[in-house]
Design a protein around this motif. Structure first.
Motif, PDB file in Angstrom:
ATOM      1  N   ILE A   1     -35.481  20.010  23.177  1.00 24.79           N
ATOM      2  CA  ILE A   1     -35.126  21.059  22.231  1.00 24.79           C
ATOM      3  C   ILE A   1     -35.542  22.431  22.752  1.00 24.79           C
ATOM      4  O   ILE A   1     -36.430  22.564  23.597  1.00 24.79           O
TER       5      ILE A   1
ATOM      6  N   VAL B   1     -36.718  24.259  16.925  1.00 25.92           N
ATOM      7  CA  VAL B   1     -36.477  23.374  15.788  1.00 25.92           C
ATOM      8  C   VAL B   1     -36.915  24.064  14.506  1.00 25.92           C
ATOM      9  O   VAL B   1     -38.048  24.542  14.398  1.00 25.92           O
TER      10      VAL B   1
ATOM     11  N   THR C   1     -31.439  23.060  14.673  1.00 25.42           N
ATOM     12  CA  THR C   1     -32.092  22.805  15.959  1.00 25.42           C
ATOM     13  C   THR C   1     -31.163  23.241  17.073  1.00 25.42           C
ATOM     14  O   THR C   1     -29.957  22.971  17.042  1.00 25.42           O
TER      15      THR C   1
ATOM     16  N   TYR D   1     -30.712  23.096  21.357  1.00 20.33           N
ATOM     17  CA  TYR D   1     -31.127  22.189  22.412  1.00 20.33           C
ATOM     18  C   TYR D   1     -31.488  22.924  23.689  1.00 20.33           C
ATOM     19  O   TYR D   1     -30.973  24.008  23.981  1.00 20.33           O
TER      20      TYR D   1
END
Length: 404
Positions: A254, A257, A262, A264
């Protein structure tokens, strides 16, 4: 020329006794044995730098991270990937195939087509069947002939603008057939399809050049090339890896978050969720170093000599039939003996110290094609010898006498 006795001294298990007999290990297609340098490297990691990677600022974490990423660079160089972030660590070939198949869920629609071959391991069949079930795409199969070779004229007929991905093995685990993957890749690209190559059985015998092949994905496992179990590689072209969604969610993959959203991380971390097999990743680099030190030209020459000698000796046995006689083969011989089940042969020769594989080798469609329940498979590695083949021949002859 290899100094085979010097090479064999690198592998401690080869001096082991099995059922009171000196081990003859001819199940290399399932997993290779490990040289002492690989065994020592596993121990060294846990003794000296064991820590989690990509997370800590402390010294051990930095040392482990550096060793892990150095190994990624070794693998990039070994397969000639353009970028190190095109090299993803996985748990093995099966995981890599499933990752790509899962990613194609969002790229396929009803009526699209996926092509596999009749020579595939179950790991390169089942994930694509599951993908087709999810997307209502259609699975097509390149047929093979009685030698165990793909019928390329039929492949040409299967290709169309509906073909979205072609996925075939580089070398058949069950028969040893070396497939014409460069031709397969070129023809697939001509209709706009992606190509995944299952290289699990190829990497013990040769160095794949993914840029020269122009494959979109190439997957393999470490344990078949003198490395540890539980580690593998998925190579993917940067553009394709950017198109695919993450396969798993968790730590390290990630960027940010929140409970609302979220984002990546970039490649390769987008696909490397959670604590990886750190020791395995580092030591895979050690195994590749070892095999390159032996030299793949030397490996190929030794294994071809064993294939020719083993074939010559086996066909001397009355009633023995070799299954898979492709013009282009690697050091795998699958065979049956008329009137005797392969399991029975395998069980008896094991008592004499000979390790061979029996069964369908996770390739049931191949066995169905030949209308047989399975085969006895002898798969040779560069550390095997002609004397070991002679020992296998004598063990088989004894088994035949007992079972006839």
């Amino acid at each position: 020329m290899l100094d085979i006795q010097k090479i064999r001294a690198d592998f401690p298990i080869l001096s082991e006794k099995v059922n009171g007999k000196t081990l003859v290990y001819f199940d290399n297609g399932a997993t290779s044995q490990k040289p002492q340098v690989v065994i020592d490297a596993i121990s060294k990691y846990y003794q000296e730098i064991n820590a989690n990677i990509h997370r800590g600022v402390h010294t051990l974490s930095q040392l482990a991270t550096d060793a892990y990423e150095i190994s990624r660079g070794k693998i990039q160089n070994h397969i000639n990937a353009k970028f190190s972030h095109e090299v993803l660590f996985t748990s093995g070939t099966t995981f890599g195939i499933n990752l790509v198949a899962n990613g194609f869920t969002s790229l396929l629609k009803e009526g699209d087509e996926v092509i596999v071959s009749a020579l595939e391991h179950h790991s390169n069949i089942v994930p694509w069947q599951m993908l087709c079930e999810r997307t209502r795409a259609v699975l097509k199969v390149i047929p093979m002939n009685e030698k165990g070779e793909l019928i390329m004229e039929e492949y040409d007929k299967l290709l169309s603008d509906r073909t979205k991905i072609v996925t075939v093995n580089h070398i058949s685990n069950a028969l040893g057939t070396v497939n014409p993957i460069k031709e397969i890749i070129s023809k697939a690209h001509a209709v706009g399809a992606a190509v995944l190559i299952d290289g699990a059985q190829a990497v013990p015998h040769l160095r794949p050049d993914v840029q020269a092949l122009d494959c979109d994905f190439y997957v393999f496992s470490g344990h078949k090339m003198c490395g540890p179990t539980g580690i593998g590689i998925l190579y993917g072209k940067e553009d394709w890896l950017n198109k695919l969604p993450p396969y798993q969610g968790g730590g390290d993959m990630i960027k940010e978050v929140t409970f609302e959203k979220t984002t990546y991380a970039g490649l390769p971390f987008k696909f490397e969720a959670g604590t990886p097999n750190i020791a395995g990743g580092i030591v895979l680099g050690t195994a590749i170093d070892y095999m390159n030190e032996v030299g793949f030209e030397n490996i190929q020459a030794q294994e071809l000599e064993l294939l020719e000698y083993g074939t010559k000796r086996l066909i001397e046995i009355e009633g023995l039939n070799i299954v898979g006689t492709a013009e282009n083969k690697t050091s795998v011989i699958s065979f049956n003996i008329k009137g005797i089940h392969p399991y029975d042969i395998g069980t008896i020769v094991d008592k004499l110290g000979i390790a061979v594989r029996t069964g369908h080798h996770c390739a049931q469609p191949i066995m169905n094609h030949f209308n047989i329940p399975g085969t006895i498979r002898a798969s040779f590695a560069f550390y095997n010898t002609k004397e070991e083949i002679d020992a296998m021949i004598e063990a088989i002859k004894k088994a035949v006498m007992m079972l006839s």
